[in-house]
Write an enzyme that holds these catalytic residues in place. Structure first.
Site, PDB file in Angstrom:
ATOM      1  N   TYR A 140     -23.331  44.102 -47.879  1.00 13.72           N
ATOM      2  CA  TYR A 140     -22.218  43.493 -47.128  1.00 13.72           C
ATOM      3  C   TYR A 140     -21.017  44.427 -47.007  1.00 13.72           C
ATOM      4  O   TYR A 140     -19.956  43.995 -46.568  1.00 13.72           O
ATOM      5  CB  TYR A 140     -21.715  42.227 -47.827  1.00 13.72           C
ATOM      6  CG  TYR A 140     -22.776  41.278 -48.323  1.00 13.72           C
ATOM      7  CD1 TYR A 140     -23.561  40.548 -47.431  1.00 13.72           C
ATOM      8  CD2 TYR A 140     -22.978  41.082 -49.688  1.00 13.72           C
ATOM      9  CE1 TYR A 140     -24.523  39.657 -47.894  1.00 13.72           C
ATOM     10  CE2 TYR A 140     -23.929  40.194 -50.157  1.00 13.72           C
ATOM     11  CZ  TYR A 140     -24.710  39.486 -49.253  1.00 13.72           C
ATOM     12  OH  TYR A 140     -25.647  38.611 -49.720  1.00 13.72           O
ATOM     13  N   PRO A 166     -19.875  24.821 -55.843  1.00  8.99           N
ATOM     14  CA  PRO A 166     -19.313  26.166 -55.993  1.00  8.99           C
ATOM     15  C   PRO A 166     -20.224  27.069 -56.812  1.00  8.99           C
ATOM     16  O   PRO A 166     -20.820  26.629 -57.796  1.00  8.99           O
ATOM     17  CB  PRO A 166     -18.007  25.910 -56.747  1.00  8.99           C
ATOM     18  CG  PRO A 166     -18.295  24.704 -57.577  1.00  8.99           C
ATOM     19  CD  PRO A 166     -19.251  23.859 -56.767  1.00  8.99           C
ATOM     20  N   ARG A 205     -19.733  31.161 -56.526  1.00  9.81           N
ATOM     21  CA  ARG A 205     -18.898  32.340 -56.752  1.00  9.81           C
ATOM     22  C   ARG A 205     -17.604  31.995 -57.495  1.00  9.81           C
ATOM     23  O   ARG A 205     -17.169  32.745 -58.361  1.00  9.81           O
ATOM     24  CB  ARG A 205     -18.549  32.958 -55.390  1.00  9.81           C
ATOM     25  CG  ARG A 205     -17.927  34.315 -55.467  1.00  9.81           C
ATOM     26  CD  ARG A 205     -17.455  34.788 -54.080  1.00  9.81           C
ATOM     27  NE  ARG A 205     -18.387  34.526 -53.026  1.00  9.81           N
ATOM     28  CZ  ARG A 205     -19.247  35.428 -52.510  1.00  9.81           C
ATOM     29  NH1 ARG A 205     -19.237  36.656 -52.949  1.00  9.81           N
ATOM     30  NH2 ARG A 205     -20.059  35.103 -51.527  1.00  9.81           N
ATOM     31  N   CYS A 264     -32.614  56.521 -54.367  1.00 10.34           N
ATOM     32  CA  CYS A 264     -32.805  57.446 -53.244  1.00 10.34           C
ATOM     33  C   CYS A 264     -32.502  56.801 -51.902  1.00 10.34           C
ATOM     34  O   CYS A 264     -33.405  56.590 -51.073  1.00 10.34           O
ATOM     35  CB  CYS A 264     -34.222  57.992 -53.275  1.00 10.34           C
ATOM     36  SG  CYS A 264     -34.561  58.769 -54.843  1.00 10.34           S
ATOM     37  N   TYR A 282     -23.807  36.651 -57.631  1.00  8.21           N
ATOM     38  CA  TYR A 282     -24.631  37.425 -56.696  1.00  8.21           C
ATOM     39  C   TYR A 282     -24.762  38.887 -57.134  1.00  8.21           C
ATOM     40  O   TYR A 282     -24.810  39.793 -56.319  1.00  8.21           O
ATOM     41  CB  TYR A 282     -24.083  37.296 -55.256  1.00  8.21           C
ATOM     42  CG  TYR A 282     -23.898  35.852 -54.861  1.00  8.21           C
ATOM     43  CD1 TYR A 282     -24.998  35.025 -54.695  1.00  8.21           C
ATOM     44  CD2 TYR A 282     -22.634  35.294 -54.710  1.00  8.21           C
ATOM     45  CE1 TYR A 282     -24.849  33.679 -54.386  1.00  8.21           C
ATOM     46  CE2 TYR A 282     -22.467  33.941 -54.390  1.00  8.21           C
ATOM     47  CZ  TYR A 282     -23.587  33.147 -54.227  1.00  8.21           C
ATOM     48  OH  TYR A 282     -23.444  31.820 -53.922  1.00  8.21           O
ATOM     49  N   GLY A 327     -18.462  27.671 -51.317  1.00  9.03           N
ATOM     50  CA  GLY A 327     -17.867  28.627 -50.388  1.00  9.03           C
ATOM     51  C   GLY A 327     -16.498  29.146 -50.729  1.00  9.03           C
ATOM     52  O   GLY A 327     -15.976  30.034 -50.040  1.00  9.03           O
TER      53      GLY A 327
END
Ligand code: LLP
Length: 429
Positions: A328, A286, A288, A355, A384, A238
């Site tokens: 997001y 971990p 990210r 599109c 991600y 996180g």
């Protein structure tokens, strides 16, 4: 540590000119810095040196085998959420007994595969899942090593889609029910209790939610240690990273900027005292933090278009390659690979060819004046990014490349049209 910086007016990753990599492998193209991933891993590892610990890289963040191998060789374990991720870890030479298996909806096949491989722990998210694991392990005459995932009900102050540690979310077992569920688990003949796990959310940029969750869960962890001799407490992943830097203004390098995020040291200082008291092995998950700032998505400007007051740069990457802005509304810095000669700037939308109006990387962003054919780097796309890519609009998945020092190499081929229809069969009636 300098991983992305301008040298002779060209954006480099470590010692490699990104323009050269794009020329060789085409665009859109993900490029990862091996040096940065290792550096982040080692910084975290040494900040935790006073604790018995294991860093279990969250494979979901970026699961390319080259990255898994790099981390396995550095001594990492892995946090996996599917049998597919376990298969990847195995293919990269990672050890199953350093893997924890999370996820709210594990299938029978996944549980069987994890038991056969001998994962360190299945992290259980509900009583129903606990019963199911006990039954499957029983049929195999095995004891399944498990931890319960606890939901400490704290607000991690992050985007609602990536918040997981409150009772509003589907994850984990409520703290107040946990002791009773452990008691049931202890009675099951094919279950071995080995730990406790939690994960409160992703891209968290303050220390307090982490510290609060640990404070809330620690008394129970001590109790479980005394009662069931558990081996580990996993505090999840996180840790947030910086998505905005001073690189766009040409004044700095990416690493310098990312040091102003929640630093590894601040995080460790906030969680260490309470964890030390527990005298247990501490696991971290971990994703990210290790991979995010280590990757960019290279894309080329195809067309410029003026529509009323608005100006668009239509690039060759789309939301199918990097969905984070669409999903997001997340911010990714975008910089030209050739450092702009003039300081002229203009507001522009950077959009893809898909599109959908959600197919954007930046809206009304102040950017250096762009030309058709310019090569752009979408920064902090190492986590991600590719893993969430799809074939939407029948667009082949992009290629991926690895940089280490002054070397670069392809680590995933760009998909071909044939790849798009591979596996489609029939109908045979
Ligand atoms: N452990 C568990 C149980 C998790 O669910 C996650 C992430 C992690 C560890 C790693 O979290 P990290 O250290 O990377 O924050 N697609 C979203 C992020 C989803 C995170 C899901 N779980 C994004 O692009 O922001």
């Amino acid at each position: 540590m300098h991983s992305f910086h301008y040298r002779d007016s060209k954006l480099h990753c470590e010692d490699v000119d990104l323009g050269r990599v794009a020329q060789e492998f085409g665009t859109p193209l993900y490029i990862y810095s091996a040096g940065t991933i290792l550096d982040h891993y080692r910084r975290l590892d040494s900040a935790l040196a006073s604790l018995d610990h294991l860093i279990c890289y969250a494979v979901k963040a970026n699961s390319n085998r080259a990255i898994l191998k790099l981390l396995a060789d550095a001594g990492a374990g892995f946090d996996i959420v599917s049998a597919g991720e376990l298969f990847r870890v195995r293919a990269a030479g990672g050890l199953p007994d350093r893997c924890t298996f999370a996820g709210v909806g594990k299938s029978r096949e996944e549980i069987e595969y994890a038991l056969e491989q001998g994962v360190y722990s299945l992290n259980v998210e509900s009583e129903a899942e606990l019963d199911y694991i006990n039954q499957i392990a029983g049929a195999k005459n095995l004891r399944a090593s498990i931890a319960l995932r606890l939901n400490p009900d704290v607000d991690p102050h992050t985007h609602e889609y990536i918040s997981t540690g409150s009772h509003e979310n589907k994850f984990g077992i409520a703290l107040e029910h946990a002791a009773a569920v452990y008691e049931r688990a202890a009675m099951m003949s094919n279950i071995r209790i080995v730990g406790v796990q939690m994960h409160i959310g992703s891209q968290i940029t303050e220390t307090e939610p982490f510290a609060e969750a640990i404070r809330k869960v620690s008394p129970l962890v001590s109790e479980l240690k005394a009662k069931y001799r558990i081996e580990f407490f996993s505090i999840g992943g996180g840790l947030g990273i910086v998505y905005e830097s001073s690189l766009a203004s040409g004044s700095g390098d990416w690493w310098q900027a990312s040091k102003t995020a929640l630093s590894i040291q601040q995080y460790v200082n906030a969680v260490l005292p309470e964890l030390r008291e527990l005298k247990l092995k501490i696991l971290l998950e971990p994703g990210r933090l290790l991979a995010g700032n280590a990757g960019v998505l290279l894309t080329r400007v195809r067309y410029l278009k003026q529509s009323g007051q608005k100006k668009f740069a239509i690039v060759d990457a789309g939301m199918n390659d990097l969905i984070r802005p669409a999903l997001y509304h997340s911010y990714h810095e975008i910089v030209p690979v050739d450092e702009p000669r003039s300081s002229a700037r203009e507001k522009i939308d950077v959009v893809g060819p898909v599109c959908e109006s959600a197919d954007f990387f930046a809206l009304d962003r102040e950017m250096p004046e762009l030309q058709e054919g310019d090569l752009l780097a979408i920064m902090s796309a190492g986590a991600y990014g590719f893993v969430m890519a799809s074939n939407y609009n029948s667009r082949p998945l992009p290629a991926e490349a690895f940089v280490h020092g002054n070397k670069f190499a392809l680590i995933r081929q760009r998909q071909t049209f044939e790849d798009l229809i591979r596996g489609e069969v029939g109908p045979t009636f």
